[in-house]
Design a protein around this motif. Structure first.
Motif, PDB file in Angstrom:
ATOM      1  N   UNK A   4      13.785  20.084  19.807  1.00  0.00           N
ATOM      2  CA  UNK A   4      13.053  20.400  18.628  1.00  0.00           C
ATOM      3  C   UNK A   4      13.867  21.169  17.647  1.00  0.00           C
ATOM      4  N   UNK A   5      13.766  20.544  16.413  1.00  0.00           N
ATOM      5  CA  UNK A   5      14.861  20.784  15.384  1.00  0.00           C
ATOM      6  C   UNK A   5      14.464  22.369  14.693  1.00  0.00           C
ATOM      7  N   UNK A   6      13.207  22.524  14.704  1.00  0.00           N
ATOM      8  CA  UNK A   6      12.770  23.857  14.067  1.00  0.00           C
ATOM      9  C   UNK A   6      12.614  24.919  15.088  1.00  0.00           C
ATOM     10  N   UNK A   7      13.267  24.877  16.270  1.00  0.00           N
ATOM     11  CA  UNK A   7      13.363  25.891  17.236  1.00  0.00           C
ATOM     12  C   UNK A   7      14.991  25.987  17.520  1.00  0.00           C
ATOM     13  N   UNK A   8      15.537  27.488  17.263  1.00  0.00           N
ATOM     14  CA  UNK A   8      16.706  27.628  17.730  1.00  0.00           C
ATOM     15  C   UNK A   8      17.313  27.425  18.995  1.00  0.00           C
TER      16      UNK A   8
END
Length: 746
Positions: free
Chosen positions: A549-553
């Protein structure tokens, strides 16, 4: 009587308390109570506790009339506790998903010991999570429960209260309570462990230990750090009152000296004018409790001796010399690295002046990983078809064992590595070579890519900063300009990549070589692969392979696998493959929290093709593995509970919900229904899979690697093997000859 009482002291943690309490209330294990102790906090901790108590009857809000500190706050919570076991959780920390389930299962498996020790991970403000470096001390092999004398190395772990579960009857029988002041964990933890009749360990991360930038006790400059002397006095008083515990005095003395040294060395804890007084009191405490006998490294022995003698100036000089020595060592190491780097680049420049080796070929995968994927399939076929070809595989030493005999493994950053890049005629990779690579006239570079793109790639990421992150697009285009050939599995991939990676390379629309193995692996080999992975005979194996998931660090679990495996029943096992990070490794920020016997962690397995062959069905979301997997004609289930967020951050090239490779679940409950009703392998699933395979696998017939080798290595443009029509392709064997026919159930 609940199984657990979770006691949460709260003081100036209003920014974190919601996350703390939510992490408990969202646990899959529900048999617990929570006691939030508002330690007269001047912020909103009290109202937050009251809000949760109104919403959930398992939460009790307890308000102290005046600030008493962590120890007395925990004591107040214990007075109200009714659970079998006490669990302490600081208000700025959190439990990991399924932590209570893992703790409960381990307690049951070890006969309800007095104390269960489990692991933690430090979580930083950036989202980075790092597991305890002494996690190996929690190895579960050996007796289920034991005394501290059987495993004294447990005293090397962080002596805090919140990485353990305590049997309440044991705590009450021994009369354990917390003292006031800083370092209140010390006179609790040591006596508890020394007195416990039975201890067990759980090798799983259960607590996320928040590393606050400011505001926690360990970063507070105060004379209250002098409380440490009273706390160790309490520990030794406890031991002195129990002659049978005298054997622990040397170990405790060594731990005390280490602790004093750590506090004195910290620049954040002691006010500068108070440091001489701290050292004098430390020396007095050392003389008071002096008990030699515990082994220590020579530098530690020297520090301890100087502290016991009160020789503060000599102690400070020693510390300064050690810092100077470390600085010089780091400088020397940096100089050695710089000299070596310069020597390597000089060597590379010389090698670039020498003739190409026309029979040499170099292969690699993303991140210099194991022998796998398209490059491995092409390498094997090239050795078979190209006379006299010499091949090398670029990989880190840890993966050298995966390289077949006859192929030379080369470690990155070596002289042999740079020689190979400079002089090999053929360069094959599914990612990028070193950006310092100089593409020579006559060299042929083949980019195989990594499957069919569903997610946005290349220059199409220009307007998607969450996914692009720090991508250097100018460097990306310079790299693309070095490609001579780019492999494509299907027309969709060709159209997407020629736009996303614009340059003058030649596209080879030949299929996916990494799927060739699907068409030549027989049932005996599949059975062997399943046995190697630990899949029980007759079990139905589900491969769970979610995408990054790119939107999760921080990559959080997208599916409650423990709950799923319980819903499915004992005939199912799950192969869990953690999402790949952008650099190609397993997700380092994701930590497993369970060790369920029917969940097999295959995140470190080098070959997704092997995992696919060994499984009976695939559960995924946006991973390109689905495009390969349908060649096996085995069920695919998509779990797309966050598709809106994923598409907003990363973007997709088509609506996977309108043209999926199998049944789609938009939530975890829907996924469970799909399996319990057998829709996952029904006729609708088969129809969707067939349509998906027809669109995206027109050339995946087992001969893709041969077409590539004949075109790139042998220069053949005519007479290449034509794609085998789907109707004439060899049937792919199921993972097991008699798949589990029983319907999934609770």
């Amino acid at each position: 009587m609940p199984r657990f009482t979770v006691i949460v002291p709260a003081f100036r943690v209003q920014a974190y308390l919601h996350a703390c309490l939510d992490s408990v209330l969202s646990q899959s294990f529900k048999d617990y109570e929570i006691i939030v102790v508002d330690d007269a906090s001047p912020d909103a901790c009290g109202p937050i506790a009251d809000e949760y108590a109104r919403r959930d009857p398992r939460v009790t809000a307890l308000h102290l009339p005046r600030n008493a500190g962590l120890g007395p706050a925990r004591n107040a919570g214990m007075e109200r506790a009714s659970g079998d076991y006490l669990i302490f959780l600081d208000g700025d920390d959190t439990l990991l998903p399924d932590a209570l389930r893992a703790i409960a299962d381990r307690l049951g498996a070890t006969g309800d010991p007095d104390v269960l020790m489990y692991d933690y991970a430090r979580t930083y403000w950036s989202g980075r999570s790092v597991r305890n470096v002494l996690a190996d001390r929690l190895d579960e092999r050996g007796p289920a429960s034991f005394r501290l004398a059987d495993r004294p190395e447990l005293l090397q772990l962080l002596m805090v209260v919140w990485n353990k579960a305590y049997r309440r009857a044991f705590v009450e029988a021994e009369g354990f309570t917390f003292p006031p002041g800083y370092y209140e964990d010390t006179p609790w933890t040591y006596p508890v462990l020394m007195s416990a009749g039975s201890i067990a360990v759980l090798d799983a991360v259960c607590v996320s230990y928040r590393q606050r930038r400011r505001g926690n006790i360990l970063s507070t400059t105060s004379e209250r750090h002098f409380d440490i002397f009273d706390q160790y006095d309490r520990v030794f008083a406890y031991v002195d009152a129990r002659p049978e515990l005298a054997v622990w005095r040397p170990v405790l003395f060594r731990r005390m000296l280490d602790h004093f040294s750590a506090v004195y060395a910290s620049r954040d804890r002691l006010p500068l004018p108070s440091r001489p007084a701290f050292f004098r009191l430390a020396a007095a405490s050392c003389r008071r409790h002096h008990t030699p006998g515990a082994p220590a490294p020579l530098p530690a022995q020297l520090r301890h001796g100087l502290m016991r003698l009160g020789a503060r100036r000599t102690y400070r000089a020693l510390a300064a010399s050690r810092r100077l020595g470390h600085g010089l060592s780091r400088g020397a190491a940096a100089l050695r690295r710089a000299v070596r780097s310069a020597a390597l680049q000089a060597h590379y420049r010389i090698q670039l002046l020498l003739p190409l080796r026309s029979r040499d070929a170099v292969f690699a995968t993303r991140g210099h990983g194991a022998y796998a994927c398209g490059p491995a399939a092409i390498e094997a076929k090239a050795r078979e078809l190209v006379p006299g070809l010499r091949t090398a595989w670029l990989c880190r030493p840890v993966h050298a064992h995966t390289v077949p005999t006859g192929t030379q493994p080369l470690a990155p950053g070596t002289f042999a590595y740079w020689s190979a890049l400079a002089r090999a005629k053929y360069l094959v990779n599914n990612a990028d070579f070193d950006r310092r690579l100089v593409k020579r006239r006559g060299q042929i570079l083949l980019q195989t890519h990594r499957g069919t793109p569903l997610r946005t790639i290349g220059t199409d990421l220009l307007d998607r900063p969450a996914a692009a992150r720090d991508t250097d697009f100018e460097q990306l285009l310079r790299t693309v300009d070095t490609w001579d050939f780019a492999l494509s599995a299907n027309p969709h991939s060709t159209l997407v990549r020629e736009r996303a990676y614009p340059s003058a390379y030649t596209t080879l629309e030949y299929g996916s070589p990494r799927t060739d193995v699907y068409h030549r692996t027989g049932p005996a080999e599949v059975a062997r692969l399943r046995e190697t992975l630990g899949i029980p005979a007759g079990a139905t194996a589900l491969l769970h392979a979610p995408a990054h998931r790119d939107y999760r660090r921080v990559q959080r679990p997208v599916l409650d696998l423990e709950l799923l495996v319980r819903v499915l029943g004992p005939q199912f096992v799950i192969l869990e493959r953690a999402p790949r990070t952008p650099n190609g490794s397993g997700s380092g920020s994701r930590t497993r929290t369970t060790t369920h016997p029917r969940i097999i962690d295959v995140s470190g397995h080098p070959s997704p093709e092997t995992l696919a062959l060994a499984s009976d069905a695939l559960i995924t979301d946006y991973s390109s593995l689905m495009f390969d997997y349908v060649n096996l004609d085995r069920p695919v289930v998509l779990h797309l509970d966050d598709i809106e967020a994923y598409e907003a951050a990363r973007g997709t090239y088509f609506d996977i919900t309108s043209f999926p490779p199998g049944v789609v679940a938009r939530s975890q409950d829907e996924l469970f229904d799909i399996f319990t009703t057998d829709h996952w392998r029904g006729s609708r699933s088969a129809q969707l899979r067939a349509a998906f395979r027809a669109r995206f696998c027109p050339y995946d017939d087992g001969h893709a690697a041969e077409r590539v080798v004949r075109r790139v290595f042998l220069g053949e443009t005519d007479g290449l093997p034509l794609p085998v029509p789907p109707s004439a392709r060899r049937a792919v064997f199921p993972a097991q000859q008699n798949p589990a026919g029983a319907r999934a159930g609770g």
